[in-house]
Design a protein around this motif. Structure first.
Motif, PDB file in Angstrom:
ATOM      1  N   ASP A  44       0.799  -1.223   0.000  1.00 44.78           N
ATOM      2  CA  ASP A  44       0.000   0.000   0.000  1.00 44.78           C
ATOM      3  C   ASP A  44       0.835   1.278   0.000  1.00 44.78           C
ATOM      4  N   LEU A  45       2.149   1.146   0.030  1.00 46.29           N
ATOM      5  CA  LEU A  45       3.003   2.329   0.097  1.00 46.29           C
ATOM      6  C   LEU A  45       2.756   3.251  -1.103  1.00 46.29           C
ATOM      7  N   GLU A  46       2.475   4.495  -0.795  1.00 48.66           N
ATOM      8  CA  GLU A  46       2.318   5.520  -1.824  1.00 48.66           C
ATOM      9  C   GLU A  46       3.461   6.531  -1.793  1.00 48.66           C
ATOM     10  N   SER A  47       4.107   6.654  -0.630  1.00 53.47           N
ATOM     11  CA  SER A  47       5.197   7.620  -0.483  1.00 53.47           C
ATOM     12  C   SER A  47       6.302   6.977   0.352  1.00 53.47           C
ATOM     13  N   LEU A  48       7.534   7.005  -0.174  1.00 54.82           N
ATOM     14  CA  LEU A  48       8.689   6.434   0.521  1.00 54.82           C
ATOM     15  C   LEU A  48       9.857   7.388   0.384  1.00 54.82           C
ATOM     16  N   ASP A  49      10.376   7.866   1.535  1.00 58.39           N
ATOM     17  CA  ASP A  49      11.497   8.799   1.537  1.00 58.39           C
ATOM     18  C   ASP A  49      12.571   8.275   2.487  1.00 58.39           C
ATOM     19  N   LEU A  50      13.676   7.809   1.901  1.00 54.47           N
ATOM     20  CA  LEU A  50      14.825   7.321   2.681  1.00 54.47           C
ATOM     21  C   LEU A  50      16.059   8.175   2.400  1.00 54.47           C
TER      22      LEU A  50
END
Length: 995
Positions: free
Chosen positions: A860-866
């Motif tokens: 379900d991830l829509e936004s990922l910031d690493l």
């Protein structure tokens, strides 16, 4: 002898006078009974002076509620039921035992009063002359006294109690002493412990009516012999029966009315009732089983007048056999899955007055439906309910043929086209509800000046209607009480001094153009209790008369206008429960006195200023449940007087200029559900007093200056927490592992602090982020029963590279934001167990190690910031499986190798990957020998001669390009200090923007 003679003479004269006049002498009430009644009154509280006549008149037989025997003067009936009077206030107090002196009382009615939870007096069992006793809905509670079993002459006993607290009985053995009882109503009495209830009631051979609705009954005791064979009315609805229907019910051949609704019987029971030929009322709604169609055996009950089959999962259509029910007066098939056509033969039901087919799947054209209403039904039909179907088509003049229609409810369908002019010919119409359709065009003036003088409710909200409405549209609507026109393109163009012919109780014209002037005609409406003029283009000053006039309102919504002015010094709201003045231009200080009746007050998004101490710290105890003061110019400290606000459930002081610490008295808000203090200048540590707010579901302390550690008690005490926002404070230390116990946590933002240490591995325990389910926070956090309105919780969430405010769709959002802290260590593999997480931001820390291989499980991830960490290694191939991913930032790490191929990651820009050693699309960097760039080979898999030549030229040009490209840029930088300074400043500004 002389005395006897005088007595005979007096008797003779009296009888002579009586015979000559023809009228009996007037009999006065008995003095001892008069005294008993006055003592009885003394124990009562009579707020409406209903018993005022008991003080002045000597003859108690002429008092309100008293009926005497015409020949003896004895009090026979004491009728103090509240529904007998026009006053709204019930009697309270105590029931005095002085009424025991009314030895000849046969009828005692105290129904619909309010005795505030006291028990039924046991001395009533000594009033053996009683034949009628009604204590229903008078707020008696506790154990029903067994002494009532002494009333052997009783015919009628009504102890129904629809209010909390309830009456209860542990057994009904005392009923054995009531052999003459004809009617027994114990509805809402808790009989869960009275296991022999049926055996006890079976000892009442004369019983004709039995009402046991909502009595917590579970099963039936077996009966060897049925004694109450004369039963004509049986109501056992809203219980917990899970057994088969007992056979004795189907043997009640005299039964006229049967209500079995809202139970959980195991078998379809309708055909067990086909022998009840006398039935005229039958309710089988919601019996816990689904019946595929309407049982055909019901069509054999020829005496049936009222048939109710709600919520049975009925499918298909209505059979033509319905024409057999020639005595049918009303039919309710609502909340099923009927999708067929309405049979034409329904037009032959000459007694049918009401049809309710709401909340089904009817897809017929509305004109076809009206065509099926023919024959004698044209004259008989009074009420038609088709709410919540999929009915389409245009309303036509056919509607006018149903000339006796009083109620039309076609709301929540897909009906299009204009409202026909002929609707104005329905002279009997009292209620017209066509809201939530797709109607267009203008509002027919015929509705106002022809024959709709009986119209009481006009609801046309949420359509595509547009018109400029004048006085003519309402000229003949003298009986109009409710006017709903929300969300249409209407302009109300009334003369300034217009006085409407109607006297409304509710007006809802949200998003219609009412302004710019404040509507003066409202002043003439003396019964208005519900007013919604929100988003009505009002840009006037609120007039002085409005504040005293509005005290009659229960609900007032003037939000989203441009109204100006100040609030009165005393905000007296009368009976008002809900006041919404949000998003206007109101200014000045908050009033020091607010009516304690108000439950919901929203003054947000205005220009109120000054200290809030005088507003919050009056000595008056507040019953308010929702208070919004956010987005104003309020300043000073939050006062320490919250012990007067213990009913508060929602408090929002966001976006003001408040300073100081959170006061300890906030811990007295033990039922607080939502606390918003975002974007102020509050400081200090997060106070331990808040751990007493055990019901908290939303806590937002972001954008302040709180310092110290995140308290561990947040995770051990605030177990209901769903949103936690501590963003942009000065918090330090480790992330407490106790937060992992917040299984309902949906949104957590602790970014932009000075937190250190590693991310707890137990973060994978956040159940609400791991399972897809609809949470209570979004869209339905608090429903206010008085107003019928709902407060929507909101939360600011940093996701997809920006900050967004979620309210009505908050239930769909799950997020973790730990960005811009000093966290170190690796990203725990357990975090990939959060399958329902939509946004994850770990950027701007010192995280090292690799990206977890199972990152692709977080579907379900829509936004990922690493970004801006020290992550190394390859991007896991599973990341290409994140099909919902809309925002990705992996920049400025030590990642290397090819970007996994597929359609997902290649659609992001190179900025998502810069600052790494990555290659492949979307970067303009080939992965070379790693196999991404193809080589030319022959069919045997060996490199061909042509391919070798191309590779040689490729590498040669690559080397030359590197030399010129490298020294073309870095040469001047090495030779010129000024160029170096400008270049690195530019590079720093670009990195800052990307961050």
């Amino acid at each position: 002898m002389v005395e006897n003679f005088l007595l005979l003479l007096m008797f003779f004269v009296g009888t002579t006078i009586l015979s000559s006049s023809g009228n009996p002498p007037e009999v006065l009430c008995i003095e001892s009974e008069r005294d008993a009644l006055l003592k009885f009154k003394k124990e009562l509280v009579d707020p409406s002076n209903r018993l005022l006549s008991w003080d002045g008149e000597q003859d108690c037989c002429k008092w309100v509620g008293i009926r005497c025997d015409n020949s003896t003067g004895y009090v026979k009936e004491l009728i103090l039921a509240n529904n007998e009077f026009s006053e709204a206030y019930p009697l309270k107090g105590n029931v005095s035992d002085s009424i025991l002196n009314l030895k000849h009382l046969t009828h005692f009615d105290l129904s619909n009063n309010d005795f505030e939870g006291v028990g039924i007096p046991s001395f009533l069992g000594s009033m053996v002359s009683l034949r009628y006793l009604d204590l229903s809905d008078s707020s008696f509670s506790g154990l029903i006294p067994h002494e009532l079993g002494n009333l052997s002459n009783l015919n009628h006993l009504d102890l129904r109690s629809t209010f909390i607290p309830q009456l209860y009985a542990e057994n009904l053995g005392w009923l054995h002493g009531l052999p003459s009882l004809l009617k027994l109503d114990l509805s809402y009495t808790n009989l869960s412990k009275a296991s022999s209830w049926l055996l006890d009631i079976n000892k009442l051979p004369s019983l004709q009516e039995l009402h046991l609705s909502r009595c917590e009954l579970v099963d039936f005791a077996p009966l060897d012999h049925l004694n109450f064979t004369s039963l004509s009315v049986l109501d056992i609805s809203w219980n917990k029966f899970k057994s088969f229907l007992p056979k004795w019910i189907s043997n009640l051949s005299s039964l006229v009315s049967l209500d079995l609704s809202y139970n959980h019987f195991q078998d379809p029971i309708s055909c067990a009732l086909q022998n009840m030929s006398a039935l005229s009322y039958l309710d089988l709604s919601s019996l816990g089983f689904n019946s595929s169609t309407i049982p055909s055996c019901l069509y054999t009950l020829h005496n049936l007048q009222h048939l109710i089959l709600r919520s049975l999962g009925l499918k298909g259509g209505i059979s033509n056999d319905i024409a057999n029910l020639t005595n049918l007066v009303s039919i309710d098939l609502s909340d099923n899955e009927l999708d067929g056509r309405i049979p034409r033969l329904i037009g032959n039901l000459c007694n049918l007055e009401e049809i309710n087919l709401s909340d089904n799947k009817l897809t017929e054209n509305i004109s076809e439906i009206f065509e099926s209403f023919s024959g004698c039904l044209i004259d008989s039909l009074i009420s038609l309910y088709l709410v919540g179907n999929k009915i389409s088509g245009h309303l036509t003049d056919q509607i006018a043929k149903l000339r006796n229609l009083s109620v039309i409810d076609l709301s929540i369908n897909s009906i299009t086209g204009p409202i026909p002019e002929s609707i104005g010919n329905l002279s009997s119409l009292t209620r017209l509800n066509i809201k939530y359709n797709k109607l267009s065009g203008t509002l027919p003036k015929s509705m106002g000046f022809l024959f709709l003088s009986s119209l009481q409710v006009l609801s046309i909200s949420d359509n595509h209607l547009e018109d400029t409405l004048s006085e003519d549209h309402f000229a003949n609507l003298a009986n109009l009480e409710i006017l709903e026109m929300n969300d249409n393109n209407f302009t109300l163009n009334f003369a300034t001094e217009w006085i409407p012919p109607f006297n409304l109780s509710a007006i809802r014209v949200r998003s219609c153009i009412v302004g710019p002037q404040f509507p003066k005609w409202l002043k003439s409406q003396k019964k208005l209790s519900w007013v919604d003029l929100s988003n009505a283009k009002l840009s006037d000053t609120i007039p002085d008369w409005f504040w005293s006039w509005s005290s009659q309102c229960i609900y007032l919504n003037l939000s989203h206008n441009q109204l100006s002015g100040t609030l009165p010094h005393i905000l007296f709201t009368g009976d008002m429960i809900w006041m919404n003045l949000r998003s206007n231009l109101l200014h000045g200080s908050l009033p020091p006195v607010v009516s304690s009746n108000i439950a919901v007050l929203d003054l947000s998004n205005n220009f109120f200023s000054g200290n809030i101490t005088h507003f919050l710290c009056s000595s008056q105890i507040q019953l308010m449940t929702i208070l919004h003061l956010d987005n104003n110019l309020l300043s000073g400290n939050i006062p320490d007087c919250w012990e007067n606000w213990e009913s508060l459930q929602v408090l929002s002081l966001d976006n003001n200029n408040l300073s100081g610490m959170i006061p300890t008295s906030m811990g007295s808000l033990t039922i607080l559900v939502s606390l918003h203090l975002r974007n102020n200048s509050l400081s200090g540590v997060i106070p331990r007093a808040l751990q007493s707010c055990l019901e908290l579901r939303a806590l937002d302390l972001s954008l302040n200056a709180f310092h110290g550690k995140i308290p561990a008690w947040i995770g051990t005490s605030l177990l209901e927490l769903m949103t936690l926002n501590l963003r942009s404070n000065e918090l330090s230390g480790l992330i407490p592992k106790e937060l992992c116990d917040l299984s309902d946590l949906q949104i957590m933002d602790i970014s932009n602090n000075n937190l250190s240490g590693s991310i707890p591995h137990c973060f994978g325990n956040f159940t609400s982020m791991a399972t897809r389910r609809s949470l209570l926070v979004g869209g339905d956090l608090i429903s206010n029963n008085h107003s019928g309105s709902t407060f929507f919780e909101n939360a600011y969430v940093s996701t997809k590279g920006g900050e967004h405010n979620y309210d009505t769709i908050l239930s769909l959002m799950t997020s973790i934001d730990l960005s811009n802290n000093n966290l170190s260590g690796e990203i725990p593999e357990e975090i990939t167990n959060l399958f329902a997480l939509r946004s994850l931001n770990l950027s701007g820390n010192h995280l090292r190690g690799t990206i977890p291989d199972r990152i692709g499980d977080m579907k379900d991830l829509e936004s990922l910031d690493l970004s801006r960490n020290q992550l190394w290694g390859r991007i896991p191939p599973s990341m290409s499986e994140l099909t919902f991913l809309d925002y990705l930032n992996l920049s400025y790490n030590n990642l290397s190798g090819p970007i996994p191929t597929g359609t997902q990651l290649q659609r992001f820009t190179p900025f998502s990957f810069i600052g790494n050693e990555l290659c492949g699309d979307p970067l303009n960097k080939s992965c070379g020998m790693e196999g991404v760039t193809p080589k030319f080979g022959n069919e045997n898999g060996k490199e061909s001669e042509g391919g070798s030549i191309i590779d040689e030229w490729f590498y040669l040009s690559l080397g030359i390009g590197f030399v010129f490209g490298f020294w073309g840029i870095w040469g001047p930088l090495l030779l010129s200090k000024a160029w170096r300074v400008k270049y690195f400043r530019y590079l720093a500004s670009v990195c800052h923007k990307l961050a």
